[in-house]
Design an enzyme around this catalytic site. Structure first.
Site, PDB file in Angstrom:
ATOM      1  N   ASP A 171      -3.906   4.106  -3.071  1.00  0.00           N
ATOM      2  CA  ASP A 171      -5.185   4.578  -2.548  1.00  0.00           C
ATOM      3  C   ASP A 171      -5.422   6.016  -2.948  1.00  0.00           C
ATOM      4  O   ASP A 171      -4.587   6.888  -2.699  1.00  0.00           O
ATOM      5  CB  ASP A 171      -5.182   4.459  -1.014  1.00  0.00           C
ATOM      6  CG  ASP A 171      -5.238   3.016  -0.578  1.00  0.00           C
ATOM      7  OD1 ASP A 171      -6.160   2.313  -1.004  1.00  0.00           O
ATOM      8  OD2 ASP A 171      -4.348   2.582   0.173  1.00  0.00           O
ATOM      9  N   SER A 216       0.862  -1.183   0.000  1.00  0.00           N
ATOM     10  CA  SER A 216       0.000   0.000   0.000  1.00  0.00           C
ATOM     11  C   SER A 216       0.899   1.233   0.000  1.00  0.00           C
ATOM     12  O   SER A 216       1.542   1.564   1.000  1.00  0.00           O
ATOM     13  CB  SER A 216      -0.880  -0.020   1.258  1.00  0.00           C
ATOM     14  OG  SER A 216      -1.619   1.168   1.322  1.00  0.00           O
ATOM     15  N   ASP A 236      -8.003  -5.796   1.897  1.00  0.00           N
ATOM     16  CA  ASP A 236      -7.406  -4.471   2.110  1.00  0.00           C
ATOM     17  C   ASP A 236      -7.811  -3.936   3.481  1.00  0.00           C
ATOM     18  O   ASP A 236      -8.979  -3.620   3.710  1.00  0.00           O
ATOM     19  CB  ASP A 236      -7.881  -3.527   0.993  1.00  0.00           C
ATOM     20  CG  ASP A 236      -7.190  -2.175   1.047  1.00  0.00           C
ATOM     21  OD1 ASP A 236      -6.273  -1.989   1.862  1.00  0.00           O
ATOM     22  OD2 ASP A 236      -7.590  -1.296   0.257  1.00  0.00           O
ATOM     23  N   MET A 252      -8.075   9.077  -2.477  1.00  0.00           N
ATOM     24  CA  MET A 252      -9.182   9.539  -1.618  1.00  0.00           C
ATOM     25  C   MET A 252      -9.514  10.983  -1.956  1.00  0.00           C
ATOM     26  O   MET A 252      -8.622  11.743  -2.362  1.00  0.00           O
ATOM     27  CB  MET A 252      -8.768   9.427  -0.146  1.00  0.00           C
ATOM     28  CG  MET A 252      -8.279   8.037   0.240  1.00  0.00           C
ATOM     29  SD  MET A 252      -7.951   7.912   2.006  1.00  0.00           S
ATOM     30  CE  MET A 252      -7.152   6.297   2.077  1.00  0.00           C
ATOM     31  N   MET A 260     -11.233   5.655  -3.910  1.00  0.00           N
ATOM     32  CA  MET A 260     -12.222   5.867  -2.843  1.00  0.00           C
ATOM     33  C   MET A 260     -12.734   7.284  -3.025  1.00  0.00           C
ATOM     34  O   MET A 260     -12.465   8.193  -2.222  1.00  0.00           O
ATOM     35  CB  MET A 260     -11.542   5.681  -1.474  1.00  0.00           C
ATOM     36  CG  MET A 260     -11.307   4.217  -1.156  1.00  0.00           C
ATOM     37  SD  MET A 260     -10.196   3.988   0.230  1.00  0.00           S
ATOM     38  CE  MET A 260      -8.663   4.033  -0.652  1.00  0.00           C
ATOM     39  N   MET A 275     -12.832  -4.785   1.495  1.00  0.00           N
ATOM     40  CA  MET A 275     -12.280  -3.900   2.528  1.00  0.00           C
ATOM     41  C   MET A 275     -12.524  -4.537   3.893  1.00  0.00           C
ATOM     42  O   MET A 275     -13.665  -4.839   4.252  1.00  0.00           O
ATOM     43  CB  MET A 275     -12.959  -2.521   2.477  1.00  0.00           C
ATOM     44  CG  MET A 275     -12.668  -1.733   1.237  1.00  0.00           C
ATOM     45  SD  MET A 275     -11.206  -0.688   1.178  1.00  0.00           S
ATOM     46  CE  MET A 275     -10.512  -0.556   2.760  1.00  0.00           C
ATOM     47  N   HIS A 287      -0.247  -1.011  -4.798  1.00  0.00           N
ATOM     48  CA  HIS A 287      -1.618  -0.620  -4.448  1.00  0.00           C
ATOM     49  C   HIS A 287      -1.616   0.875  -4.108  1.00  0.00           C
ATOM     50  O   HIS A 287      -0.893   1.327  -3.224  1.00  0.00           O
ATOM     51  CB  HIS A 287      -2.093  -1.435  -3.247  1.00  0.00           C
ATOM     52  CG  HIS A 287      -3.511  -1.177  -2.855  1.00  0.00           C
ATOM     53  ND1 HIS A 287      -4.580  -1.843  -3.416  1.00  0.00           N
ATOM     54  CD2 HIS A 287      -4.045  -0.320  -1.941  1.00  0.00           C
ATOM     55  CE1 HIS A 287      -5.699  -1.410  -2.872  1.00  0.00           C
ATOM     56  NE2 HIS A 287      -5.411  -0.482  -1.976  1.00  0.00           N
ATOM     57  N   HIS A 330      -6.908   2.004  -6.274  1.00  0.00           N
ATOM     58  CA  HIS A 330      -8.137   1.842  -5.490  1.00  0.00           C
ATOM     59  C   HIS A 330      -8.762   3.222  -5.300  1.00  0.00           C
ATOM     60  O   HIS A 330      -8.280   4.027  -4.507  1.00  0.00           O
ATOM     61  CB  HIS A 330      -7.757   1.200  -4.143  1.00  0.00           C
ATOM     62  CG  HIS A 330      -8.886   1.045  -3.188  1.00  0.00           C
ATOM     63  ND1 HIS A 330      -8.698   0.669  -1.874  1.00  0.00           N
ATOM     64  CD2 HIS A 330     -10.230   1.191  -3.328  1.00  0.00           C
ATOM     65  CE1 HIS A 330      -9.861   0.603  -1.255  1.00  0.00           C
ATOM     66  NE2 HIS A 330     -10.807   0.932  -2.113  1.00  0.00           N
TER      67      HIS A 330
END
Ligand code: DX5
Ligand code: ZN
Length: 226
Positions: A36, A9, A176, A38, A69, A138, A34, A67
């Site tokens: 993230d 991550s 995750d 946001m 979000m 998740m 990975h 990913h």
């Protein structure tokens, strides 16, 4: 023996030392980076964006596992789909028409995935599982690293495995959130294929990154043989 994929991550990485970390990941044949994303709306935090995705892809040949979000996914697909071999996952809870978003991701040249919140039942993706290649379960509420496992999410891994068999469509099942030394065995037994590795394993600062990769490989081998 099925190959368990490792996905560091990147929000947990040391941004001052990214190059040596990426070199180590290449040497260790790490499967995905990975990332993230946001937006401060779908989740109450901000992390990485298209710029860091571009920079990582320009330096590393390891495929990106992005990913999202975020809300307004369709508007941002193009910005994230541009690097070769990208997996692009979104939360169906955040869009009105998930199948349209999946088309949008494929048309942009990326491989579509979905990520489901701990409170979202597996059944919510029954009518789209055959259209995606990865499902991210998740195991903590999306938004922050360093949280504790929400235990009822483990059962969803097996439910997904059953659902994908019923549809005769193989998906990568990714876990995750608090994928820790303690939780990994149960996640693997339940059928996880991809481990997102953050502060509770790979970036556990008690040991070096290299030592933690070794510990992960040993743990996976033991789970698979036992
Ligand atoms: C959110 C992130 C986190 C985190 C995972 O989608 O992917 O879940 O970095 O690492 P932990 O929970 O081990 O800090
Ligand atoms: Zn994530």
């Amino acid at each position: 023996m099925k190959r368990i994929r490792l996905a560091p991550s990147m929000m947990c990485a040391d941004f001052i030392r990214l190059k040596p970390e990426l070199d180590l990941f290449a040497k260790q044949k790490i499967d995905f980076l990975h990332i993230d994303i946001m937006d401060g709306h779908f989740v109450p935090n901000f992390t990485l964006g298209p710029g860091i995705c571009r920079a990582l892809a320009s330096y590393s040949a390891i495929p990106l596992d992005i990913h999202l979000m975020i809300e307004n996914v369709d508007s941002y697909v193009a910005a994230f789909a541009e690097s070769p071999g990208v997996y692009l996952s979104f939360h169906p809870e955040a869009v009105y028409h998930p199948l349209r978003t999946i088309d949008c991701i494929r048309n942009a040249g990326a491989t579509p995935g979905v990520a489901i919140d701990p409170a979202t039942p597996v059944d919510a993706i029954r009518h789209l599982i055959a259209d995606v290649e990865l499902v991210c379960v998740m195991t903590v509420n999306p938004g922050y690293s360093g949280q504790s496992l929400i235990p009822q999410t483990i059962d969803k891994i097996g439910e997904l495995r059953d659902m994908s068999e019923r549809f005769n469509h193989t998906v990568l099942i990714e876990v995750d959130g608090n994928v820790s030394w303690q939780n990994i065995p149960a996640m693997l037994r339940a059928g996880a294929d991809v481990l997102v590795l953050g502060t509770s394993s790979l970036y556990d600062r008690e040991a070096s990154l290299g030592a933690n990769v070794g510990r992960l490989r040993t743990m996976i081998a033991e789970c698979q043989s036992g």
